[in-house]
Design an enzyme around this catalytic site. Structure first.
Site, short mmCIF file in Angstrom:
data_model
loop_
_atom_site.label_atom_id
_atom_site.label_comp_id
_atom_site.label_asym_id
_atom_site.label_seq_id
_atom_site.Cartn_x
_atom_site.Cartn_y
_atom_site.Cartn_z
N VAL A 26 0.84 -1.21 0.00
CA VAL A 26 0.00 0.00 0.00
C VAL A 26 0.88 1.26 0.00
CG1 VAL A 26 -1.58 1.37 1.44
CG2 VAL A 26 -2.02 -1.07 1.09
N ASP A 131 -8.37 -16.89 9.34
CA ASP A 131 -9.54 -17.78 9.31
C ASP A 131 -10.03 -18.10 7.90
OD1 ASP A 131 -9.46 -17.62 12.06
OD2 ASP A 131 -11.02 -16.08 12.20
#
Length: 325
Positions: A26, A131
């Protein structure tokens, strides 16, 4: 709409390997395209409390290989209040930050979505969670590294399981998603995985004990998705009561899974989505998550990414069943 000149970047929620690679991407892609990049420390708390520093390319040198996050992270209760969001918006105005890039999981992107709706702020999300439970992207930043860490741990535990002829219940993270448990079970040659997606009326433990324990197989590895009610300890206790002849042990991997050097896959995913976040801003997109689907960068509305259930490939259950005989 005013032209965006300054972009804030933060990491929020649980850390995930590859977050540093995303911060680097970024920062460098932003500077390359003429933006000023502001690093926000400690997630939304840092935005509220003005813990912000302008980033140059030097700030992100030599971090692509590091786990954790140089921007630190936190779970902010204050940001969930109207007063907290107001303070965060005032900090953005003071610092002349026009857009936010939030690297985090479900809770972090939910915060970004509500903030964007209430204050008309441009928010772009990057899927940073071990996850792998965010809809619209094939993988999330940190998932591959964590799966490899679990596989390495299980390989080591299996040595003891076989030496002592024990059943090991190994608990892994994943919250309400069984991606980590199911795929790490396949990768490590485990005999079974107990996951939330397979929680039908069939008792998963009874099915495993009937099918998986044979006279020729006295040591077994069962990977269990973490759960407040039905984690590894719950199943181990049941085996001790219902099948007292078996020697049972539990290993809860816990925060061991979050750390470590990110794999090549996670570094590339973080780099591609980081650049994709800057491209989204250049295109005038708002309130989307940057993902990768079928090896292509995609932009998923934040509301879809956090509210839609990521489809679980039930064929993986059949793969594990057949390979564990």
């Amino acid at each position: 709409m005013a032209r965006i000149k300054t972009i804030g970047v933060m990491t929020s929620g649980g850390d995930a390997p590859g977050m540093n690679a995303a911060i680097r991407a970024v920062t460098r892609a932003g500077i390359c395209n003429g933006f000023k990049i502001m690093g926000i420390y400690r997630g939304y708390d840092g935005l509220i409390n003005d813990e912000i520093e302008e980033f140059s390319t030097e700030n992100v040198s030599g971090i692509i290989m590091s786990g954790g996050t140089i921007l630190k992270t936190a779970r902010s209760k204050e940001f969930m209040t109207p007063e907290g969001k107001q303070k965060a918006y005032e900090t953005m105005q003071k610092r002349k930050i026009d857009a936010l890039i939030v690297i985090g999981g479900n809770g972090s992107l939910t915060g970004a979505m509500h903030f964007a709706m209430e204050y008309d702020v441009c928010c772009i999300g990057l899927p940073g969670t071990i996850d792998n439970d965010l809809y619209g992207t094939d993988s999330t930043i940190g998932y591959d590294t964590t799966m490899n860490t679990i596989m390495d741990c299980v390989d080591r535990i299996r040595d003891t399981a076989q030496s002592h002829e024990r059943i090991f219940f190994i608990e892994v993270m994943g919250r309400d998603a069984g991606f980590l448990a199911q795929n790490s079970a396949i990768a490590s040659g485990a005999e079974a995985a107990i996951i939330p997606e397979d929680s039908t009326n069939v008792d998963q433990l009874a099915r495993f004990m009937e099918r998986g324990i044979r006279k020729s197989k006295k040591s077994c590895i069962v990977i269990v998705s973490e759960s407040p009610k039905c984690g590894a300890l719950y199943y181990a206790d049941r085996v001790k009561k219902e099948f007292p002849s078996f020697d049972v042990r539990v290993s809860i991997l816990g925060h061991l899974q979050r750390g470590g050097r990110p794999t090549a896959h996670d570094r590339i995913l973080a780099s591609r989505t980081g650049v994709g976040a800057i491209e989204a801003i250049l295109q005038g997109q708002r309130n989307v998550m940057v993902g990768v689907r079928n090896n292509e960068i995609v932009y998923v509305p934040l509301v879809e990414a956090i509210r839609s259930d990521k489809p679980f490939d039930r064929k993986l259950i059949k793969v594990l069943d057949e390979l564990s005989i």
